[in-house]
Design a protein around this motif. Structure first.
Motif, PDB file in Angstrom:
ATOM      1  N   ASN A  65       0.853  -1.189   0.000  1.00  0.00           N
ATOM      2  CA  ASN A  65       0.000   0.000   0.000  1.00  0.00           C
ATOM      3  C   ASN A  65       0.889   1.238   0.000  1.00  0.00           C
ATOM      4  O   ASN A  65       1.006   1.936   1.016  1.00  0.00           O
ATOM      5  N   PRO A  66       1.519   1.522  -1.144  1.00  0.00           N
ATOM      6  CA  PRO A  66       2.495   2.616  -1.180  1.00  0.00           C
ATOM      7  C   PRO A  66       1.847   3.983  -1.003  1.00  0.00           C
ATOM      8  O   PRO A  66       0.688   4.189  -1.361  1.00  0.00           O
ATOM      9  N   GLU A  67       2.621   4.892  -0.450  1.00  0.00           N
ATOM     10  CA  GLU A  67       2.167   6.274  -0.361  1.00  0.00           C
ATOM     11  C   GLU A  67       2.344   6.994  -1.702  1.00  0.00           C
ATOM     12  O   GLU A  67       1.599   7.914  -2.018  1.00  0.00           O
ATOM     13  N   THR A  68       3.339   6.546  -2.475  1.00  0.00           N
ATOM     14  CA  THR A  68       3.659   7.179  -3.751  1.00  0.00           C
ATOM     15  C   THR A  68       3.929   6.124  -4.808  1.00  0.00           C
ATOM     16  O   THR A  68       4.608   5.136  -4.534  1.00  0.00           O
ATOM     17  N   VAL A  69       3.407   6.334  -6.002  1.00  0.00           N
ATOM     18  CA  VAL A  69       3.766   5.523  -7.166  1.00  0.00           C
ATOM     19  C   VAL A  69       4.491   6.427  -8.144  1.00  0.00           C
ATOM     20  O   VAL A  69       4.008   7.508  -8.498  1.00  0.00           O
ATOM     21  N   ILE A  70       5.670   5.994  -8.568  1.00  0.00           N
ATOM     22  CA  ILE A  70       6.437   6.736  -9.571  1.00  0.00           C
ATOM     23  C   ILE A  70       6.253   6.044 -10.913  1.00  0.00           C
ATOM     24  O   ILE A  70       6.593   4.870 -11.066  1.00  0.00           O
ATOM     25  N   LEU A  71       5.710   6.766 -11.876  1.00  0.00           N
ATOM     26  CA  LEU A  71       5.554   6.254 -13.237  1.00  0.00           C
ATOM     27  C   LEU A  71       6.720   6.771 -14.063  1.00  0.00           C
ATOM     28  O   LEU A  71       6.866   7.973 -14.273  1.00  0.00           O
ATOM     29  N   LEU A  72       7.573   5.864 -14.515  1.00  0.00           N
ATOM     30  CA  LEU A  72       8.765   6.223 -15.278  1.00  0.00           C
ATOM     31  C   LEU A  72       8.491   6.130 -16.775  1.00  0.00           C
ATOM     32  O   LEU A  72       7.986   5.113 -17.256  1.00  0.00           O
ATOM     33  N   ILE A  73       8.855   7.190 -17.503  1.00  0.00           N
ATOM     34  CA  ILE A  73       8.680   7.216 -18.950  1.00  0.00           C
ATOM     35  C   ILE A  73      10.059   7.368 -19.594  1.00  0.00           C
ATOM     36  O   ILE A  73      10.651   8.450 -19.563  1.00  0.00           O
ATOM     37  N   PRO A  74      10.611   6.287 -20.154  1.00  0.00           N
ATOM     38  CA  PRO A  74      11.952   6.358 -20.751  1.00  0.00           C
ATOM     39  C   PRO A  74      11.990   7.245 -21.989  1.00  0.00           C
ATOM     40  O   PRO A  74      10.971   7.541 -22.612  1.00  0.00           O
ATOM     41  N   GLY A  75      13.191   7.646 -22.350  1.00  0.00           N
ATOM     42  CA  GLY A  75      13.383   8.471 -23.536  1.00  0.00           C
ATOM     43  C   GLY A  75      13.628   7.631 -24.775  1.00  0.00           C
ATOM     44  O   GLY A  75      13.279   6.451 -24.832  1.00  0.00           O
ATOM     45  N   GLY A  76      14.244   8.260 -25.774  1.00  0.00           N
ATOM     46  CA  GLY A  76      14.529   7.565 -27.023  1.00  0.00           C
ATOM     47  C   GLY A  76      13.275   7.060 -27.691  1.00  0.00           C
ATOM     48  O   GLY A  76      12.256   7.739 -27.736  1.00  0.00           O
ATOM     49  N   SER A  77      13.327   5.835 -28.178  1.00  0.00           N
ATOM     50  CA  SER A  77      12.178   5.238 -28.854  1.00  0.00           C
ATOM     51  C   SER A  77      11.045   4.909 -27.894  1.00  0.00           C
ATOM     52  O   SER A  77       9.913   4.687 -28.314  1.00  0.00           O
ATOM     53  N   GLY A  78      11.361   4.848 -26.603  1.00  0.00           N
ATOM     54  CA  GLY A  78      10.353   4.461 -25.611  1.00  0.00           C
ATOM     55  C   GLY A  78      10.123   2.966 -25.546  1.00  0.00           C
ATOM     56  O   GLY A  78       9.388   2.481 -24.686  1.00  0.00           O
ATOM     57  N   ASN A  79      10.746   2.212 -26.438  1.00  0.00           N
ATOM     58  CA  ASN A  79      10.565   0.766 -26.506  1.00  0.00           C
ATOM     59  C   ASN A  79      11.713   0.100 -25.756  1.00  0.00           C
ATOM     60  O   ASN A  79      12.819  -0.019 -26.281  1.00  0.00           O
ATOM     61  N   ILE A  80      11.447  -0.349 -24.533  1.00  0.00           N
ATOM     62  CA  ILE A  80      12.515  -0.935 -23.710  1.00  0.00           C
ATOM     63  C   ILE A  80      12.571  -2.450 -23.823  1.00  0.00           C
ATOM     64  O   ILE A  80      13.352  -3.101 -23.143  1.00  0.00           O
ATOM     65  N   GLY A  81      11.733  -3.030 -24.680  1.00  0.00           N
ATOM     66  CA  GLY A  81      11.816  -4.468 -24.949  1.00  0.00           C
ATOM     67  C   GLY A  81      11.451  -5.337 -23.772  1.00  0.00           C
ATOM     68  O   GLY A  81      12.228  -6.198 -23.364  1.00  0.00           O
ATOM     69  N   LEU A  82      10.264  -5.135 -23.226  1.00  0.00           N
ATOM     70  CA  LEU A  82       9.835  -5.948 -22.088  1.00  0.00           C
ATOM     71  C   LEU A  82       9.597  -7.394 -22.517  1.00  0.00           C
ATOM     72  O   LEU A  82       8.994  -7.649 -23.553  1.00  0.00           O
ATOM     73  N   SER A  83      10.072  -8.318 -21.698  1.00  0.00           N
ATOM     74  CA  SER A  83       9.856  -9.731 -21.996  1.00  0.00           C
ATOM     75  C   SER A  83       9.993 -10.540 -20.715  1.00  0.00           C
ATOM     76  O   SER A  83      10.443 -10.037 -19.685  1.00  0.00           O
ATOM     77  N   LEU A  84       9.596 -11.811 -20.794  1.00  0.00           N
ATOM     78  CA  LEU A  84       9.761 -12.745 -19.685  1.00  0.00           C
ATOM     79  C   LEU A  84      10.826 -13.765 -20.065  1.00  0.00           C
ATOM     80  O   LEU A  84      10.746 -14.403 -21.112  1.00  0.00           O
ATOM     81  N   LYS A  85      11.838 -13.922 -19.218  1.00  0.00           N
ATOM     82  CA  LYS A  85      12.914 -14.863 -19.469  1.00  0.00           C
ATOM     83  C   LYS A  85      13.111 -15.723 -18.225  1.00  0.00           C
ATOM     84  O   LYS A  85      13.444 -15.192 -17.158  1.00  0.00           O
ATOM     85  N   ASP A  86      12.881 -17.022 -18.356  1.00  0.00           N
ATOM     86  CA  ASP A  86      12.982 -17.945 -17.224  1.00  0.00           C
ATOM     87  C   ASP A  86      12.118 -17.492 -16.059  1.00  0.00           C
ATOM     88  O   ASP A  86      12.503 -17.574 -14.893  1.00  0.00           O
ATOM     89  N   GLY A  87      10.930 -16.995 -16.402  1.00  0.00           N
ATOM     90  CA  GLY A  87      10.009 -16.549 -15.371  1.00  0.00           C
ATOM     91  C   GLY A  87      10.305 -15.182 -14.805  1.00  0.00           C
ATOM     92  O   GLY A  87       9.584 -14.697 -13.942  1.00  0.00           O
ATOM     93  N   GLN A  88      11.386 -14.540 -15.281  1.00  0.00           N
ATOM     94  CA  GLN A  88      11.755 -13.226 -14.796  1.00  0.00           C
ATOM     95  C   GLN A  88      11.434 -12.179 -15.855  1.00  0.00           C
ATOM     96  O   GLN A  88      11.714 -12.376 -17.041  1.00  0.00           O
ATOM     97  N   ALA A  89      10.846 -11.069 -15.429  1.00  0.00           N
ATOM     98  CA  ALA A  89      10.558  -9.976 -16.350  1.00  0.00           C
ATOM     99  C   ALA A  89      11.820  -9.152 -16.555  1.00  0.00           C
ATOM    100  O   ALA A  89      12.522  -8.815 -15.597  1.00  0.00           O
TER     101      ALA A  89
END
Length: 287
Positions: A65-89
């Motif tokens: 139950n956080p007091e603050t949520v930080i939403l991070l927006i990367p630069g460049g293409s904005g495509n950071i290549g999210l994936s799951l590898k061996d159960g790890q994001a």
């Protein structure tokens, strides 16, 4: 040896049994306490438009139950290549905030990293100011608020991501508690052979009109053509100016390893931002 003596010697006493059980329990507790923990980040996929999905990365561990949520927006293409590898994001492509992770993961906070939508390999400046992109980001914020309804929302963005952050903040109004822009693109630039990202930047937005606490962070020797220090200095908002040596000519001026990414000072920058977000004393300049 009679039968009774055999029975007495073959079975431990009640006291011995209790001691053995206690020893086993203590070993189990110690093993639990000192075992390495593997926190798996969570990939969240949202449907934002017909045939389009938007993925996010929720860093672990985070407060339930956080007091603050930080939403991070990367630069460049904005495509950071999210994936799951061996159960790890994992995020397969570099972004500034990876170097600040240890600092940004605070006890009473949660951190979410936004990826580019599925229909965009490269979030150009024109796309970042479009109504479709703002609509996608609004769905992201709705999901964050659904998961953490009591938390305040802080939007933090880097480089080209500052355009997305400012337009999102403009559309959300008082739903955003604070805005942090690092290496912002404050002016418009025309296309050119050495121009990494042409477009309007933030020239069409009066940041002070957003009426939310806003912190600007910039490197005094940022050599990226779209984010010179001269565009940053005239803006009358709280600022952190980072100083240091000029870039090596061999380093791409807008990419990893450059002053545009605060290389070598990521944690120091991140800590001052956390101080500002938390209402603690913070330094307006970092040598």
């Amino acid at each position: 040896m009679n039968t009774e003596q055999f029975r007495l010697n073959s079975y431990p006493s009640t006291t011995a049994l209790r001691l053995r059980q206690l020893r086993v329990s203590m070993i189990a507790v110690i093993s639990f306490l000192f075992a390495p923990f593997a926190f798996a980040d969570e990939v969240i996929t949202l449907k934002t438009r017909p045939g389009v999905s938007q993925s996010l990365l929720l860093w672990e561990p985070h407060a339930s139950n956080p007091e603050t949520v930080i939403l991070l927006i990367p630069g460049g293409s904005g495509n950071i290549g999210l994936s799951l590898k061996d159960g790890q994001a994992t995020a397969e492509r570099p972004h500034l905030f990876l170097g600040q992770r240890e600092v940004l993961l605070q006890e009473k906070m949660a951190v979410v990293v936004m990826n580019a939508p599925s229909d965009q390999e490269d979030l150009t400046q024109d796309i970042r100011i479009s109504s479709k992109h703002v609509a996608d980001m609004q769905v992201v914020v709705q999901e964050v608020q659904r998961r953490f309804p009591k938390a305040r929302l802080v939007i933090m963005a880097h480089s080209r991501g500052t355009i997305s952050a400012a337009y999102l903040s403009q559309s959300l109004g008082d739903q955003v508690s604070a805005l942090v822009l690092l290496s912002g693109l404050y002016q418009a630039y025309l296309p050119g052979p050495k121009m990494p990202s042409s477009g309007p930047g933030l020239s069409k937005i009066d940041l002070s009109s957003l009426k939310i606490p806003t912190l600007l962070v910039h490197h005094a020797k940022d050599a990226c053509p779209v984010s010179p220090i001269s565009d940053f200095l005239p803006i009358l908002l709280p600022k952190i100016v980072v100083d240091g040596i000029a870039n090596n000519d061999k380093v791409a001026p807008c990419g990893p390893g450059s002053n545009h990414w605060f290389t070598g000072k990521e944690n120091a920058v991140g800590q001052e931002i956390i101080n500002w977000i938390s209402g603690k004393p913070w330094k307006p300049s970092l040598p």
